[in-house]
Scaffold this motif. Structure first.
Motif, PDB file in Angstrom:
ATOM      1  N   PRO A  83       0.829  -1.202   0.000  1.00  0.00           N
ATOM      2  CA  PRO A  83       0.000   0.000   0.000  1.00  0.00           C
ATOM      3  C   PRO A  83       0.873   1.264   0.000  1.00  0.00           C
ATOM      4  N   GLN A  84       0.229   2.413   0.000  1.00  0.00           N
ATOM      5  CA  GLN A  84       0.970   3.670  -0.101  1.00  0.00           C
ATOM      6  C   GLN A  84       1.920   3.889   1.060  1.00  0.00           C
ATOM      7  N   THR A  85       1.535   3.491   2.259  1.00  0.00           N
ATOM      8  CA  THR A  85       2.403   3.662   3.417  1.00  0.00           C
ATOM      9  C   THR A  85       2.881   2.303   3.903  1.00  0.00           C
ATOM     10  N   CYS A  86       4.062   2.296   4.464  1.00  0.00           N
ATOM     11  CA  CYS A  86       4.660   1.073   4.980  1.00  0.00           C
ATOM     12  C   CYS A  86       4.174   0.864   6.409  1.00  0.00           C
ATOM     13  N   SER A  87       3.099   0.097   6.542  1.00  0.00           N
ATOM     14  CA  SER A  87       2.583  -0.206   7.870  1.00  0.00           C
ATOM     15  C   SER A  87       1.996  -1.603   7.859  1.00  0.00           C
ATOM     16  N   VAL A  88       2.000  -2.221   9.028  1.00  0.00           N
ATOM     17  CA  VAL A  88       1.458  -3.560   9.183  1.00  0.00           C
ATOM     18  C   VAL A  88       0.474  -3.514  10.343  1.00  0.00           C
ATOM     19  N   THR A  89      -0.781  -3.881  10.070  1.00  0.00           N
ATOM     20  CA  THR A  89      -1.819  -3.934  11.098  1.00  0.00           C
ATOM     21  C   THR A  89      -2.529  -5.276  10.992  1.00  0.00           C
ATOM     22  N   PRO A  90      -3.285  -5.672  12.017  1.00  0.00           N
ATOM     23  CA  PRO A  90      -4.014  -6.949  11.923  1.00  0.00           C
ATOM     24  C   PRO A  90      -5.002  -6.998  10.750  1.00  0.00           C
ATOM     25  N   SER A  91      -5.500  -5.852  10.323  1.00  0.00           N
ATOM     26  CA  SER A  91      -6.456  -5.850   9.213  1.00  0.00           C
ATOM     27  C   SER A  91      -5.825  -5.455   7.878  1.00  0.00           C
ATOM     28  N   GLY A  92      -4.541  -5.135   7.876  1.00  0.00           N
ATOM     29  CA  GLY A  92      -3.879  -4.726   6.642  1.00  0.00           C
ATOM     30  C   GLY A  92      -2.420  -5.137   6.608  1.00  0.00           C
ATOM     31  N   TYR A  93      -2.171  -6.328   6.042  1.00  0.00           N
ATOM     32  CA  TYR A  93      -0.798  -6.813   5.881  1.00  0.00           C
ATOM     33  C   TYR A  93      -0.752  -7.762   4.689  1.00  0.00           C
ATOM     34  N   TRP A  94       0.456  -8.054   4.228  1.00  0.00           N
ATOM     35  CA  TRP A  94       0.626  -8.996   3.127  1.00  0.00           C
ATOM     36  C   TRP A  94       0.621 -10.414   3.676  1.00  0.00           C
ATOM     37  N   SER A  95      -0.461 -11.152   3.444  1.00  0.00           N
ATOM     38  CA  SER A  95      -0.493 -12.554   3.863  1.00  0.00           C
ATOM     39  C   SER A  95       0.248 -13.386   2.822  1.00  0.00           C
ATOM     40  N   TYR A  96       0.904 -14.422   3.297  1.00  0.00           N
ATOM     41  CA  TYR A  96       1.817 -15.231   2.497  1.00  0.00           C
ATOM     42  C   TYR A  96       1.256 -16.642   2.375  1.00  0.00           C
ATOM     43  N   TRP A  97       1.119 -17.123   1.135  1.00  0.00           N
ATOM     44  CA  TRP A  97       0.465 -18.395   0.847  1.00  0.00           C
ATOM     45  C   TRP A  97       1.348 -19.257  -0.047  1.00  0.00           C
ATOM     46  N   GLN A  98       1.129 -20.557   0.000  1.00  0.00           N
ATOM     47  CA  GLN A  98       1.854 -21.482  -0.865  1.00  0.00           C
ATOM     48  C   GLN A  98       0.905 -22.523  -1.449  1.00  0.00           C
ATOM     49  N   ALA A  99       1.240 -22.960  -2.653  1.00  0.00           N
ATOM     50  CA  ALA A  99       0.495 -24.034  -3.318  1.00  0.00           C
ATOM     51  C   ALA A  99       1.503 -25.010  -3.900  1.00  0.00           C
ATOM     52  N   THR A 100       1.218 -26.289  -3.742  1.00  0.00           N
ATOM     53  CA  THR A 100       2.108 -27.344  -4.215  1.00  0.00           C
ATOM     54  C   THR A 100       1.600 -27.879  -5.550  1.00  0.00           C
ATOM     55  N   ARG A 101       2.537 -28.126  -6.439  1.00  0.00           N
ATOM     56  CA  ARG A 101       2.170 -28.720  -7.732  1.00  0.00           C
ATOM     57  C   ARG A 101       1.729 -30.165  -7.507  1.00  0.00           C
ATOM     58  N   ASP A 102       0.634 -30.546  -8.167  1.00  0.00           N
ATOM     59  CA  ASP A 102       0.143 -31.913  -8.012  1.00  0.00           C
ATOM     60  C   ASP A 102       0.636 -32.794  -9.162  1.00  0.00           C
ATOM     61  N   THR A 103       0.274 -34.068  -9.129  1.00  0.00           N
ATOM     62  CA  THR A 103       0.777 -35.022 -10.124  1.00  0.00           C
ATOM     63  C   THR A 103       0.285 -34.742 -11.536  1.00  0.00           C
ATOM     64  N   SER A 104      -0.823 -34.015 -11.678  1.00  0.00           N
ATOM     65  CA  SER A 104      -1.330 -33.696 -13.015  1.00  0.00           C
ATOM     66  C   SER A 104      -0.657 -32.451 -13.598  1.00  0.00           C
ATOM     67  N   GLY A 105       0.194 -31.796 -12.811  1.00  0.00           N
ATOM     68  CA  GLY A 105       0.863 -30.584 -13.282  1.00  0.00           C
ATOM     69  C   GLY A 105       0.164 -29.319 -12.847  1.00  0.00           C
ATOM     70  N   GLY A 106      -1.029 -29.447 -12.269  1.00  0.00           N
ATOM     71  CA  GLY A 106      -1.748 -28.292 -11.739  1.00  0.00           C
ATOM     72  C   GLY A 106      -1.286 -28.010 -10.312  1.00  0.00           C
ATOM     73  N   PHE A 107      -2.036 -27.193  -9.611  1.00  0.00           N
ATOM     74  CA  PHE A 107      -1.672 -26.834  -8.244  1.00  0.00           C
ATOM     75  C   PHE A 107      -2.803 -27.180  -7.294  1.00  0.00           C
ATOM     76  N   GLY A 108      -2.419 -27.559  -6.081  1.00  0.00           N
ATOM     77  CA  GLY A 108      -3.392 -27.776  -5.030  1.00  0.00           C
ATOM     78  C   GLY A 108      -3.880 -26.435  -4.499  1.00  0.00           C
ATOM     79  N   ALA A 109      -4.697 -26.485  -3.452  1.00  0.00           N
ATOM     80  CA  ALA A 109      -5.235 -25.267  -2.845  1.00  0.00           C
ATOM     81  C   ALA A 109      -4.121 -24.480  -2.152  1.00  0.00           C
ATOM     82  N   TRP A 110      -4.330 -23.189  -2.047  1.00  0.00           N
ATOM     83  CA  TRP A 110      -3.407 -22.330  -1.317  1.00  0.00           C
ATOM     84  C   TRP A 110      -3.471 -22.663   0.172  1.00  0.00           C
ATOM     85  N   THR A 111      -2.318 -22.688   0.827  1.00  0.00           N
ATOM     86  CA  THR A 111      -2.266 -22.821   2.285  1.00  0.00           C
ATOM     87  C   THR A 111      -1.476 -21.644   2.845  1.00  0.00           C
TER      88      THR A 111
END
Length: 161
Positions: A83-111
């Motif tokens: 965002p415009q200002t560099c701040s981290v609050t409980p309601s405004g932060y960059w949440s970090y997610w990961q998804a693993t590639r599955d056997t079909s070459g697609g991706f599983g759900a974000w965790t």
């Protein structure tokens, strides 16, 4: 002798090479996360790109062409000046997610990542995702194998844009 069209094309190519050389080392944009040999990085609302460097989540973001700013060491507060200002609050932060590639070459759900982006070690073929908000919503689902992904990142210029 070059025609006007060839001169224009040559100048455009030279300009693109100059822009690419001036910017940070970033992976060439790919249209499909399945074609990414490294880690696919998605920043919700800002695009996606293939990271060729990914020893940490922080390196993956940078390698995919995103500029970051921390409010304190390891606490991400901005991606590409958002965002415009560099701040981290409980309601405004960059949440970090990961998804693993599955056997079909697609991706599983974000965790939701249990690690910060400086201590996470992404694996080749998987995806990293970022969403600004309260951490309750993951990035949009990744497309099935062989379909176009979110808008890919372009190679940045020296000022990060």
């Amino acid at each position: 002798m070059m025609t006007g069209r060839r001169v224009g094309a040559a100048l455009a190519a030279a300009a693109l090479i100059g822009v690419a050389a001036a910017g940070p080392a970033a992976a060439a944009p790919t249209q499909d996360p399945a074609s990414c040999a490294g880690v696919w990085v998605v920043v919700e609302g800002q695009g996606a790109g293939c990271a060729s460097g990914y020893s940490t989540g922080q390196e993956a973001l940078a390698s995919a062409g995103f500029a970051t700013q921390d409010s304190s060491p390891g606490l991400l507060c901005r991606i590409d000046e958002q965002p415009q200002t560099c701040s981290v609050t409980p309601s405004g932060y960059w949440s970090y997610w990961q998804a693993t590639r599955d056997t079909s070459g697609g991706f599983g759900a974000w965790t939701y990542s249990q690690l910060g982006y400086t201590t996470s070690h992404p694996q080749a073929g998987n995806a990293e995702g970022w969403v600004f908000g309260d951490g309750s919503q993951p990035p949009a689902p990744l497309p099935a194998t062989g379909t176009a992904a979110t808008k890919p990142r372009s190679i940045q210029t020296a000022n990060g844009r």
